[in-house]
Enzyme design. Structure first.
Site, PDB file in Angstrom:
ATOM      1  NE  ARG A  43     -30.355   3.971 -31.528  1.00  0.00           N
ATOM      2  CZ  ARG A  43     -29.635   3.101 -30.822  1.00  0.00           C
ATOM      3  NH1 ARG A  43     -28.721   2.371 -31.420  1.00  0.00           N
ATOM      4  NH2 ARG A  43     -29.815   2.992 -29.518  1.00  0.00           N
ATOM      5  CG  PHE A  80     -30.761 -16.445 -15.819  1.00  0.00           C
ATOM      6  CD1 PHE A  80     -30.071 -15.336 -15.364  1.00  0.00           C
ATOM      7  CD2 PHE A  80     -30.710 -16.752 -17.169  1.00  0.00           C
ATOM      8  CE1 PHE A  80     -29.338 -14.540 -16.236  1.00  0.00           C
ATOM      9  CE2 PHE A  80     -29.979 -15.970 -18.057  1.00  0.00           C
ATOM     10  CZ  PHE A  80     -29.294 -14.863 -17.584  1.00  0.00           C
TER      11      PHE A  80
END
Length: 476
Positions: free
Chosen positions: A279, A341
């Site tokens: 895939r 972050f």
């Protein structure tokens, strides 16, 4: 698979909840094709030759550099949150560090958001559990946003491998923490999970052995599996009041692009893994331009290396097109912990792209950046100036690596020069890294001592050479 796929509201197959918290050491720690293809790491000499990275590694080993605010959370003593925190570190070491440093009032929300989507992603990525029963996989993807949250004690066995499998076996613990979040946070997480599951089902039901159709199709897949994450995070940042409403307003545009940049980097790097897994996501609109046989797998053959590199450079260039909007998004973030972050995965991504560019190893395994570089980026990326310095540096690295005759050379050059232009000012404000400044501060003492032995003239030459060496080391 030998194990039976099992979804239950009361148990985790034949494994108890307590037993399931300890992953079986005999299985792969990651699912899919991970572990089935070589990992291309940099040589130890190549690492040791980079003083600033060695310094960053030593400093990190000695005391670490990222705060862990998870244990400061009021409900941390709760066993369910402890499980979530523990499994987070096992299913993603990289994201664990940046999630744990988030402030109280956001840390647990992002932790749960990540684990919910990781559970969904584990179902999507498992290419063995649903063989012959593909409809069940699509049903699980489409209903993951509600079924585990409406059935008490819901869990799933026989899907995923290693720690991802453990996560699904104990998913009811994640659900219990989810239900302790604010209603607004629950709504955001549920909405993103529903839309992502629908998008994953659209692609999971297709034959992707030869990649996605075109760039629009490629972008759509990246939107579903990563762009939506950027949107959801933006909404959580604002709803928790750590960022302004302007961040939510940019969620579906700039926030989406943040996710696309990371996903496109991963897809470009994971060519061989995805190929082995049956895939792939390289868009046919790109790779067929360079194919001789009309089969995506040809790039793994050495005789097609020149064409493979042309295709790879096109993929890298396409990913770099996301950078200007990523930089715009980062300008909106005002909270230091939220900024880190978001910033750390971004600089890791462009560092990875610089390593991938024109690198034939992409087609024989998985290319990884140096550990020292990763730690250095983790340490230094604490401000917008530092972020711009890294984007500026790696854009220059790619620009200097453009080979003659590359079909995308003009486009790659244009994008790199644009990134350099956008980041030059703040990159120059950042200056040398702290460790390089420390090394330079000790230079006069060392040279003064050397002068007693080799004379002032030669000592001066040594000083110039040393300063130039350290300056180059800070740029590597």
């Amino acid at each position: 698979m030998n194990e039976e796929l099992h979804s239950s509201a009361n148990s985790a197959g034949t494994t108890s909840a307590d037993e399931a918290t300890e992953p079986c050491k005999s299985v792969l720690q990651k699912q899919g094709a991970y572990g089935k293809v070589p990992i291309h790491k940099h040589s130890k000499f190549g690492q040791l030759a980079r003083i600033s990275e060695v310094y960053a590694l030593a400093k990190f080993v000695a005391k670490g550099q990222v705060a862990d605010n998870m244990q400061n959370q009021i409900p941390y003593k709760d066993d369910d949150i402890k499980f979530c925190d523990d499994i987070l570190g096992k299913v993603s070491r990289s994201f664990a560090a940046v999630i744990r440093q988030l402030p109280e009032g956001l840390c647990v929300e992002i932790l749960v958001f990540y684990l919910v989507l990781r559970g969904l992603d584990t179902i999507e990525d498992d290419m063995e559990a649903f063989v012959g029963r593909e409809k069940f996989k699509l049903d699980h993807l489409r209903n993951f946003y509600k079924t585990p949250f409406s059935q008490e004690g819901w869990s799933m066995d026989g899907v995923g491998q290693g720690d991802e499998k453990v996560l699904l076996q104990n998913f009811f613990k994640v659900v219990r923490v989810f239900k302790g979040l604010s209603l607004e946070s629950q709504e955001i997480i549920s909405d993103i999970t529903q839309r992502m599951g629908e998008g994953m089902a659209l692609f999971a039901g297709r034959n992707l052995t030869q990649g996605t159709h075109d760039i629009k199709d490629y972008n759509l897949y990246c939107h579903y599996v990563a762009g939506l994450v950027g949107e959801g995070l933006s909404r959580l940042f604002s709803s928790s009041s750590f960022e302004s409403p302007e961040v939510t307003q940019s969620a579906k545009t700039l926030g989406n692009t943040m996710g696309l940049f990371l996903q496109k980097t991963n897809i470009t790097r994971d060519y061989l893994e995805d190929l082995r897994d049956g895939r792939t996501f390289y868009p046919q609109e790109i790779w067929k331009r360079y194919s001789k046989t009309g089969d995506l797998s040809e790039f793994a053959e050495s005789k097609y290396q020149e064409n493979a590199l042309q295709c790879l450079n096109h993929m890298v260039t396409d990913a770099l097109g996301c950078v200007p909007e990523c930089l715009k998004y980062m300008e909106l973030l005002k909270n230091k912990q939220v900024f880190r972050f978001c910033a750390i995965p971004q600089v890791m991504a462009i560092a990875t792209l610089a390593d991938l560019y024109n690198n034939p190893k992409v087609f024989t395994g998985v290319v990884k950046i140096r550990k020292g570089l990763a730690v250095k980026l983790l340490n230094e990326t604490q401000s917008e100036e530092a972020l711009h310095k890294q984007f500026n540096h790696f854009a220059r690295q790619i620009l200097s690596s453009i080979p003659q005759g590359d079909q995308n050379s003009s486009k790659t050059k244009e994008i790199c020069e644009n990134i350099i232009s956008l980041t030059n000012l703040k990159a120059n404000l950042y200056g040398n890294s702290t460790e390089v400044q420390l090394l330079l501060s000790g230079t006069p003492i060392a040279i003064a001592l050397a002068a007693n032995w080799i004379g002032v003239f030669y000592a001066s030459l040594l000083m110039v050479a040393f300063v130039l060496f350290i300056r180059m080391a800070s740029l590597i």
